[in-house]
Scaffold this active site. Structure first.
Site, PDB file in Angstrom:
ATOM      1  N   TYR A   1       0.862  -1.191   0.000  1.00 29.19           N
ATOM      2  CA  TYR A   1       0.000   0.000   0.000  1.00 29.19           C
ATOM      3  C   TYR A   1       0.890   1.230   0.000  1.00 29.19           C
ATOM      4  CZ  TYR A   1      -3.458   3.430   1.671  1.00 29.19           C
ATOM      5  OH  TYR A   1      -4.291   4.518   1.818  1.00 29.19           O
TER       6      TYR A   1
ATOM      7  N   ASP B   1       9.169   2.728  -0.118  1.00 31.01           N
ATOM      8  CA  ASP B   1       8.110   3.339   0.671  1.00 31.01           C
ATOM      9  C   ASP B   1       8.324   2.901   2.113  1.00 31.01           C
ATOM     10  OD1 ASP B   1       5.918   4.205   2.020  1.00 31.01           O
ATOM     11  OD2 ASP B   1       4.452   3.531   0.547  1.00 31.01           O
TER      12      ASP B   1
ATOM     13  N   LYS C   1       4.342   8.656   9.059  1.00 29.27           N
ATOM     14  CA  LYS C   1       4.064   8.030  10.357  1.00 29.27           C
ATOM     15  C   LYS C   1       5.054   8.483  11.452  1.00 29.27           C
ATOM     16  CE  LYS C   1       0.952   4.675   8.507  1.00 29.27           C
ATOM     17  NZ  LYS C   1       0.940   3.992   7.239  1.00 29.27           N
TER      18      LYS C   1
HETATM   19  C1  LIG Z   1       0.317   4.513   5.930  1.00 29.38           C
HETATM   20  C2  LIG Z   1       1.040   4.271   4.667  1.00 29.38           C
HETATM   21  C3  LIG Z   1       0.924   5.133   3.565  1.00 29.38           C
HETATM   22  C4  LIG Z   1      -0.065   6.253   3.517  1.00 29.38           C
HETATM   23  O1  LIG Z   1       0.175   7.226   4.473  1.00 29.38           O
HETATM   24  P1  LIG Z   1      -1.039   8.206   4.912  1.00 29.38           P
HETATM   25  O2  LIG Z   1      -0.374   9.165   5.842  1.00 29.38           O
HETATM   26  O3  LIG Z   1      -2.078   7.338   5.527  1.00 29.38           O
HETATM   27  O4  LIG Z   1      -1.530   8.859   3.661  1.00 29.38           O
HETATM   28  C5  LIG Z   1       1.746   4.918   2.476  1.00 29.38           C
HETATM   29  N1  LIG Z   1       2.610   3.892   2.461  1.00 29.38           N
HETATM   30  C6  LIG Z   1       2.740   3.042   3.484  1.00 29.38           C
HETATM   31  C7  LIG Z   1       3.744   1.942   3.408  1.00 29.38           C
HETATM   32  C8  LIG Z   1       1.945   3.183   4.605  1.00 29.38           C
HETATM   33  O5  LIG Z   1       2.052   2.306   5.621  1.00 29.38           O
END
Ligand SMILES: *Cc1c(COP(=O)(O)O)cnc(C)c1O
Length: 440
Positions: A152, A247, A280
């Site tokens: 994601y 990511d 995060k």
């Molecule tokens: C949480 C998450 C996102 C999205 O971040 P948001 O602040 O919710 O938009 C993107 N990539 C990864 C791997 C994530 O865990």
């Protein structure tokens, strides 16, 4: 002060709040997983939190293994972070002009993540991943991108996509409202499948702008990219002039101080990605995210270069204060050593409880992030994760919730331990699992 961990008597405030919320907010929530749709039942409305715990609207206490889906690595309401945020608030909420704290935060991030030479701050992981892809396309002059099933990267249109019928065809949208034309440049591959990756590069290599990957995937529970797979990703990207984009919104400052890339660099000498997406933990619970890479790539961004990207609240002074205070705490001696040991004690405790009671169970962790599966073997890709017996997971989830243990309300989500979780929290969690497994 700790409120007693009692069951509510009379009508549940969680339930009445959920009913009220559903009148005005679609599904009663502002982000879908919070609605408990996968596991059923009533979401807990959080009243307040402290350390490793939160209290719901009925006054019941939970041990929190979500921590806002990762940001709360210090636990809730860490005094140094609260103090920094309070001081920042008094100086102003937002200016739309540069501040010293943005420079300090950029310096801190670049110091801690060696692959980064420059960063840009944004407000969410979605925004960071979406901007990183635009930059990768702008910097390479190519349109195609690779992503992996089960990873994601936020909810930008081009990333809401699942695999098409073959490698020559590109993905299909996973959300209504995403036109097929928008995902026609996104190739979706199976995680940890080296032969398929090689075939994709053989077919499309010189037209692929970037390969985006969650190095330790936390959005299909917890699945590591194998060392040989990651090595091959790096080699193929280098050979084809494709940017390798990590990511690390979830794994950054969560699995290790240097992120998942530092974990892979232990096994693959000299390993680094070309670009990194963060979120995060860097905001410590405030809306803050970032993307970065080499100077050469990052200088393609406006106002220096032709790739446009902007944000009214980007680098927000309160969010940067919160992020900076958090990053300072996690650099203290032994922080990750202690956090990793605590997380391992949780997962080994759960595994032991399962094996003593003959329940199929397997688990993995890195730093303060963990996953567990009601399976005999750790899955290597999304399709295998989804073979989990979901009714069994849902029963486990609700039994734990009744016992005041709050895991993610879906079997495809990772879990998080904070520095505020004590040995007693872990012990209570493991005993609850043991009691449940014995009854199964
Ligand atoms: C949480 C998450 C996102 C999205 O971040 P948001 O602040 O919710 O938009 C993107 N990539 C990864 C791997 C994530 O865990």
């Amino acid at each position: 002060m700790e409120l007693p961990n009692t069951k509510p008597s009379g009508p549940s405030r969680n339930e009445s709040l959920f009913q009220r919320a559903k009148q005005l907010i679609p599904g009663g929530v502002n982000s879908p997983v919070r609605a408990f749709k996968a596991v059923g039942g009533t979401p807990r409305f959080v009243q307040r939190a402290a350390g490793a715990h939160f209290w719901d609207a009925d006054g019941k206490r939970y041990i929190d293994y979500i921590g806002s889906w990762g940001p709360m690595i210090l636990g809730h309401g860490h005094p140094a972070v609260v103090e920094a945020v309070q001081a920042a608030l008094l100086e102003g909420f937002s200016f739309g002009a540069p501040t010293e704290r943005e420079v300090e935060l950029a310096e801190e991030i670049v110091k801690l993540v060696p692959s980064l030479e420059m960063v840009r701050l944004v407000s969410s992981g979605t925004e960071a991943a979406m901007s990183a892809i635009r930059l990768a396309r702008g910097a390479t002059g190519r349109s195609k991108i690779i992503k992996f099933e089960g990873c994601y990267h936020g909810h930008a249109d081009a990333l809401l996509v699942k695999a098409g019928s073959g490698l020559a065809t590109f993905g299909n949208p996973t959300s209504a409202g995403v036109p097929p034309e928008v995902v026609q440049h996104t190739l979706v591959l199976e995680y940890n499948h080296i032969a398929q990756l090689e075939e994709a590069f053989a077919l499309h290599g010189n037209t692929i702008a970037c390969l985006m990957i969650e190095p330790i995937a936390g959005n299909m529970n917890f699945v590591r990219a194998s060392i040989p797979f990651m090595k091959r990703c790096r080699e193929l990207c280098t050979a084809h002039g494709t940017l390798l984009v990590f990511d690390e919104v979830m794994t950054g400052f969560r699995v290790a101080l240097g992120g998942a890339q530092s974990v892979y660099a232990r096994s693959i000498p000299g390993f680094k990605p070309d670009m990194t997406v963060l979120g995060k933990v860097i905001g410590g619970g405030m809306p803050l995210a970032a993307f970065g890479g080499s100077r050469q790539v990052m200088e393609q961004l406006a106002p220096m270069g032709p790739v446009y990207q902007a944000g009214t609240l980007s680098g927000n002074p309160v969010a940067t204060a919160c992020g900076l205070a958090t990053l300072r705490e996690i650099q203290k001696p032994d922080f990750y050593h202690t956090l990793s040991a605590r997380t391992r004690s949780l997962v080994t405790g759960l595994s032991a409880a399962a094996s003593q009671t003959g329940v199929p169970f397997c688990t993995d962790s890195e730093g303060g992030m963990f996953g567990f599966f009601l399976l005999d073997q750790l899955p290597q890709n999304y399709a295998t994760v989804m073979t989990t017996d979901s009714p069994a997971f849902n029963r486990f989830f609700h039994a734990m919730l009744d016992d005041g243990i709050y895991y993610a309300p879906a079997l495809y989500e990772a879990g998080f331990v904070s520095a505020a979780h004590t040995a007693a929290d872990i012990e209570a969690t493991v005993s609850a699992a043991h009691r449940y497994f014995s009854r199964m």
